[in-house]
Design a protein around this motif. Structure first.
Motif, PDB file in Angstrom:
ATOM      1  N   ILE A  29      34.875 -24.288   5.255  1.00 57.09           N
ATOM      2  CA  ILE A  29      34.012 -23.748   3.818  1.00 57.09           C
ATOM      3  C   ILE A  29      34.130 -24.725   2.729  1.00 57.09           C
ATOM      4  N   VAL A  63      38.254  -8.443   3.298  1.00 60.05           N
ATOM      5  CA  VAL A  63      37.912  -9.052   2.012  1.00 60.05           C
ATOM      6  C   VAL A  63      38.096  -7.759   1.195  1.00 60.05           C
ATOM      7  N   HIS A  81      34.527 -11.177  -3.292  1.00 56.11           N
ATOM      8  CA  HIS A  81      33.159 -10.461  -2.568  1.00 56.11           C
ATOM      9  C   HIS A  81      32.026 -11.114  -2.888  1.00 56.11           C
ATOM     10  N   TRP A  84      31.796 -14.486  -1.050  1.00 55.72           N
ATOM     11  CA  TRP A  84      31.388 -14.462   0.475  1.00 55.72           C
ATOM     12  C   TRP A  84      29.923 -14.033   0.634  1.00 55.72           C
ATOM     13  N   GLU A  88      27.249 -15.958   2.861  1.00 57.77           N
ATOM     14  CA  GLU A  88      26.596 -15.218   4.022  1.00 57.77           C
ATOM     15  C   GLU A  88      24.928 -15.503   3.836  1.00 57.77           C
ATOM     16  N   TYR A 101      29.272 -10.508   7.094  1.00 58.56           N
ATOM     17  CA  TYR A 101      29.969  -9.823   6.483  1.00 58.56           C
ATOM     18  C   TYR A 101      29.563  -7.981   6.392  1.00 58.56           C
ATOM     19  N   LEU A 157      34.840  -9.436   7.433  1.00 59.90           N
ATOM     20  CA  LEU A 157      34.215 -10.562   7.652  1.00 59.90           C
ATOM     21  C   LEU A 157      34.397 -10.707   9.015  1.00 59.90           C
ATOM     22  N   VAL A 162      31.593 -16.348  10.996  1.00 60.35           N
ATOM     23  CA  VAL A 162      31.940 -17.209   9.932  1.00 60.35           C
ATOM     24  C   VAL A 162      31.944 -18.925  10.243  1.00 60.35           C
ATOM     25  N   ARG A 350      40.577 -15.087   3.683  1.00 62.71           N
ATOM     26  CA  ARG A 350      39.981 -14.348   2.813  1.00 62.71           C
ATOM     27  C   ARG A 350      39.723 -15.284   1.535  1.00 62.71           C
ATOM     28  N   PRO A 353      37.054 -19.688  -0.017  1.00 61.98           N
ATOM     29  CA  PRO A 353      35.995 -20.028  -0.911  1.00 61.98           C
ATOM     30  C   PRO A 353      36.740 -20.368  -2.282  1.00 61.98           C
TER      31      PRO A 353
END
Length: 379
Positions: A29, A63, A81, A84, A88, A101, A157, A162, A350, A353
């Motif tokens: 990520i 998450v 939230h 993510w 996605e 997700y 997730l 992912v 989680r 990001p």
């Protein structure tokens, strides 16, 4: 995080290089985020990318944002939230069934008096919640005297999706060099250089060591390593549709220490308890107690009603590391341009990001009059 790649990278970032050690969720990520900012990225891993043996590789990760006993942390996590969701869209597009997700919600059991305060704490953190009675989820066992606090916009997730989606997206970017099967022997924290087992050296304007439980062999941020046993269950046929729509659940079971991830989208019901979490010196440590012992302790916690109707399909030992000082999933600066994140596991997944945001911030030129600290940065 942007939902699409900028058409033109900022002029100040075109020649900036980032080297990332470890292609788990933090590494992948962060690589995506750096590419979106216009940086060149080299991503190294000791195995394939993504690596099925990494601590990030799993069926599901929750998450959620709200912790009634940590309002500040809840506020900091309230944007996860949305981040993510944007990831996605970026990595998977909008085709039905293409995402990773599952927004089925997350419910946590709290003593009734604390649950009543949940809407006030959640509103201050910008999180929507609903206080629910345990009877709403008859197949999940709540502690006596508790109520549920539901985050309806949170969820689960699909972890392996992912990792695969991020790796596939990065593989198509000319700014990215993926180097699987590239074991790292050492990291020079003064020179921001990574020495590989084959004798080659990768240098960057910033190096991120994100090897999870294995980071301690390369750099030395103070961390504590834990082993968590989890059990995968197959629900009885008449309850499979119910579990496919059920939320993730925490603080459940007779003692309020168990948690579960629901089945759905091809996954199994995943259950465990804090009782099955123990400190170990290394991922290879051999214990006196075996999988049967730990799986029985998990099943004895009684997080599902009519537990005898569920079939155990697998037992797995997972490892995760946390910051030794705070117990959290933190990012440590271990050199002038070298950062390390040994943290892994559910919380590490989680908050990936947020770590990517911090790395991008560290790459930007400091504003006039500002200074850099070599202290610890919270995720």
């Amino acid at each position: 995080m942007p939902t699409r790649t900028p058409t033109r990278a900022p002029a100040t970032s075109l020649s900036r290089r980032v080297v990332i050690v470890g292609a788990g969720v933090t590494g992948l990520i962060t690589a995506v985020r750096c590419v979106l900012e216009g940086y060149q990225v080299t991503l190294l891993d000791r195995g394939p990318i993504p690596h099925p043996a990494s601590s990030s590789f799993d069926q599901h990760r929750a998450v959620r944002a709200l912790d009634l006993r940590d309002p500040r942390g809840s506020r900091e996590a309230s944007s996860l939230h949305e981040q993510w969701t944007r990831l996605e869209t970026l990595l998977c597009g909008t085709a039905p069934g293409a995402g990773f997700y599952r927004r089925v919600g997350v419910v946590s059991a709290w003593p009734a008096q604390e649950a009543e305060r949940a809407p006030i704490i959640a509103a201050a953190a910008g999180i929507g919640v609903e206080v629910v009675e345990p009877q709403r989820y008859p197949h999940i066992r709540f502690p006596r005297g508790s109520r549920g606090v539901l985050e309806p916009y949170a969820g689960v997730l699909l972890a392996d999706r992912v990792l695969s989606s991020a790796a596939r997206w990065l593989a198509g970017r000319p700014e990215v060099r993926l180097r699987p099967w590239s074991s790292v022997d050492a990291v020079d924290t003064d020179e921001a250089a990574v020495v590989l087992a084959d004798g080659s050296v990768e240098r960057g304007d910033l190096v991120l060591v994100a090897g999870g439980p294995w980071s301690g062999a390369l750099v030395d941020p103070p961390t504590v390593l834990y082993r968590q046993t989890v059990v995968f269950l197959r629900p009885p046929p008449d309850l499979r549709r119910w579990w496919d729509c059920a939320p993730s659940a925490g603080r459940i079971g007779a003692d309020g220490r168990a948690w579960l991830m629901p089945s759905g989208d091809g996954t199994l019901l995943k259950v465990s308890t804090d009782v099955a979490c123990r400190e170990v010196p290394s991922p290879d440590h051999v214990e006196e107690n075996d999988e049967i012992y730990w799986s029985q302790r998990i099943l004895d916690s009684g997080m599902v009603t009519d537990g005898h109707r569920y079939r155990v399909t697998a037992v797995k030992h997972c490892h995760y590391a946390v910051d030794a000082l705070s117990g959290g999933a933190h990012l440590a600066r271990v050199g002038p341009a070298v950062w390390a994140r040994s943290a892994s596991g559910g919380d590490g997944f989680r908050t990936a990001p947020a770590i990517a945001d911090q790395i991008v911030a560290a790459l930007r030129p400091p504003r006039r009059g500002s200074h850099c600290s070599t202290g610890r940065t919270a995720s």
